[in-house]
Write a protein that holds these residues in place. Structure first.
Motif, PDB file in Angstrom:
ATOM      1  N   ILE A 299       0.833  -1.199   0.000  1.00 20.73           N
ATOM      2  CA  ILE A 299       0.000   0.000   0.000  1.00 20.73           C
ATOM      3  C   ILE A 299       0.868   1.249   0.000  1.00 20.73           C
ATOM      4  O   ILE A 299       0.618   2.201  -0.755  1.00 20.73           O
ATOM      5  N   LYS A 300       1.917   1.251   0.826  1.00 22.85           N
ATOM      6  CA  LYS A 300       2.798   2.414   0.889  1.00 22.85           C
ATOM      7  C   LYS A 300       3.488   2.658  -0.455  1.00 22.85           C
ATOM      8  O   LYS A 300       3.624   3.811  -0.903  1.00 22.85           O
ATOM      9  N   GLN A 312      -8.026   5.839   1.705  1.00 22.42           N
ATOM     10  CA  GLN A 312      -9.195   5.017   1.421  1.00 22.42           C
ATOM     11  C   GLN A 312      -8.840   3.542   1.289  1.00 22.42           C
ATOM     12  O   GLN A 312      -9.595   2.664   1.719  1.00 22.42           O
ATOM     13  N   VAL A 313      -7.683   3.250   0.704  1.00 19.94           N
ATOM     14  CA  VAL A 313      -7.271   1.848   0.554  1.00 19.94           C
ATOM     15  C   VAL A 313      -6.948   1.233   1.916  1.00 19.94           C
ATOM     16  O   VAL A 313      -7.283   0.073   2.177  1.00 19.94           O
ATOM     17  N   THR A 319     -11.111  -2.763   6.900  1.00 16.77           N
ATOM     18  CA  THR A 319     -12.539  -3.096   7.021  1.00 16.77           C
ATOM     19  C   THR A 319     -12.819  -4.480   6.447  1.00 16.77           C
ATOM     20  O   THR A 319     -13.654  -5.225   6.978  1.00 16.77           O
ATOM     21  N   SER A 320     -12.119  -4.853   5.386  1.00 15.96           N
ATOM     22  CA  SER A 320     -12.325  -6.188   4.809  1.00 15.96           C
ATOM     23  C   SER A 320     -11.955  -7.273   5.809  1.00 15.96           C
ATOM     24  O   SER A 320     -12.588  -8.340   5.846  1.00 15.96           O
ATOM     25  N   MET A 321     -10.959  -7.017   6.637  1.00 11.20           N
ATOM     26  CA  MET A 321     -10.551  -7.995   7.646  1.00 11.20           C
ATOM     27  C   MET A 321     -11.607  -8.125   8.734  1.00 11.20           C
ATOM     28  O   MET A 321     -11.918  -9.227   9.187  1.00 11.20           O
ATOM     29  N   LYS A 322     -12.168  -6.993   9.138  1.00 10.80           N
ATOM     30  CA  LYS A 322     -13.267  -7.048  10.105  1.00 10.80           C
ATOM     31  C   LYS A 322     -14.485  -7.736   9.508  1.00 10.80           C
ATOM     32  O   LYS A 322     -15.153  -8.539  10.164  1.00 10.80           O
ATOM     33  N   VAL A 337      -4.537   5.130  11.231  1.00 10.64           N
ATOM     34  CA  VAL A 337      -5.984   4.891  11.217  1.00 10.64           C
ATOM     35  C   VAL A 337      -6.650   5.575  12.392  1.00 10.64           C
ATOM     36  O   VAL A 337      -7.744   6.153  12.254  1.00 10.64           O
ATOM     37  N   ALA A 338      -6.023   5.532  13.557  1.00 14.99           N
ATOM     38  CA  ALA A 338      -6.603   6.215  14.714  1.00 14.99           C
ATOM     39  C   ALA A 338      -6.782   7.709  14.431  1.00 14.99           C
ATOM     40  O   ALA A 338      -7.785   8.305  14.812  1.00 14.99           O
ATOM     41  N   LEU A 339      -5.802   8.315  13.760  1.00 12.21           N
ATOM     42  CA  LEU A 339      -5.923   9.714  13.397  1.00 12.21           C
ATOM     43  C   LEU A 339      -7.049   9.925  12.383  1.00 12.21           C
ATOM     44  O   LEU A 339      -7.771  10.918  12.450  1.00 12.21           O
TER      45      LEU A 339
END
Length: 342
Positions: A299-300, A312-313, A319-322, A337-339
């Motif tokens: 991704i990076k 977004q990716v 989210t796909s993992m959840k 992600v927390a930010l």
């Protein structure tokens, strides 16, 4: 332009129009099936010896090896952002970078009560006692050969003698204050041996996060760079799982649950969403997924080339993992992600 509630001259006879619930952001949020939260995240961090050291990992942009003093500062900063401010927020998994002169064939440094991991755990729990600290239990960072187990003269990874060392390692981490020990070695019987030893020594509240379905994956490359722990010979396919197998994962999960695991994990995550889904269906224990270094690096790299919308990716990937069934996600994106979710 017609309004969202207007009718066409000749509307189709459609009793169900799924698009009605996608019409605006408020409706989409109202019926959303899967929600990613900071409470779902565990933040893997790398600690090294020395002082004043913060070294970026070339294959993992944005991830660093920290000396203990700067690791504590990073944790304090993260806590100020609301990350891991209480036990239900982002928690930490620690991975050590061990100097070559402290490695040997049997990983004796792994259970040194004054070792890097043990010292780091004590310091973190003193500075921020309410956070949950998870320590990895495996020998590859501590051995000269880079394997997760002891090796005989023929290059065979020995199971039962390795488990004896892993037990010593887990006990030393528990004594230092670890909340979870996380055996990632894939030796048979190690969860049960660790549980029995912890209980016998009075550490009945120390939990076990078991790497139950850990695959022999090419996605681990950047992580091994970070720890300088790539195997010096052969591969890890005699103990880590075959990427083609899924039924075997259920067997491994069943064994770890019977041996006393508190949380089970699938690693890697992105190429193994089907495994996460199958595992979640057969257990009531929390299921963790490890969004591993190779997944992070891809991704990076794509974002650095301007090929994707990085934010977004990242969110879509986690989210796909959840959605697949993960209750917890170990991810190097935790701070980012927390930010995003603030």
């Amino acid at each position: 332009m017609s309004s969202a509630n207007s009718n066409t001259d000749k509307p189709l006879n459609l009793p169900q129009r799924p698009r009605r619930l996608r019409r605006n952001a408020s409706l989409r949020k109202m019926v959303r099936e899967t929600t990613l939260s900071v409470n779902d995240l565990i933040y893997p961090m790398f600690v090294m010896e020395g002082e004043g050291q913060k070294v970026e990992i070339p294959s993992m942009p944005g991830c660093y090896r920290f000396s203990l003093d700067l690791l504590l500062k990073e944790i304090a900063e993260v806590s100020q952002l609301g990350i891991n401010a209480m036990p239900t927020a982002v928690n930490y998994a620690l991975f050590p970078v061990i100097p070559e002169n402290k490695k040997d064939d049997t990983g004796t440094e792994s259970y040194n009560p004054e070792g890097l991991v043990q010292t780091t755990v004590k310091a973190i729990k003193k500075a921020v006692p309410e956070i949950i600290v998870i320590t990895g239990v495996a020998l590859d960072p501590f051995t000269t050969h880079g394997h997760d187990g002891l090796v005989d003269e023929n290059g065979i990874i020995l199971n039962d003698p390795t488990v004896e060392v892993l037990v010593k390692m887990a006990l030393s981490q528990a004594a230092a204050g670890a909340d979870f020990v996380a055996p990632s070695d894939m030796m048979d019987g190690r969860v049960g041996a660790i549980r029995q030893a912890l209980d016998a020594e009075g550490y009945i509240n120390v939990c076990i996060l078991a790497y139950s379905a850990k695959y022999a994956s090419a996605y681990y490359g950047p992580f091994r760079d970070a720890l300088e722990s790539a195997p010096k010979f052969g591969d890890k396919k005699t103990y880590q799982m075959d990427a083609a197998n899924s039924q075997e994962a259920l067997k491994e999960v069943e064994l770890d649950i019977a041996e006393g695991a508190d949380i089970i994990m699938v690693k890697p995550a992105l190429a193994y969403l089907d495994i996460i889904h199958r595992v979640k269906k057969v257990t009531n224990l929390p299921v963790a997924a490890y969004n591993v270094s190779g997944e992070y690096a891809m991704i990076k790299a794509a974002a650095a080339n301007g090929w994707i919308d990085e934010k977004q990716v990242i969110l879509e990937t986690l989210t796909s993992m959840k959605r697949a069934g993960a209750d917890l996600i170990l991810t190097y994106f935790a701070k980012e992600v927390a930010l995003m979710l603030m």
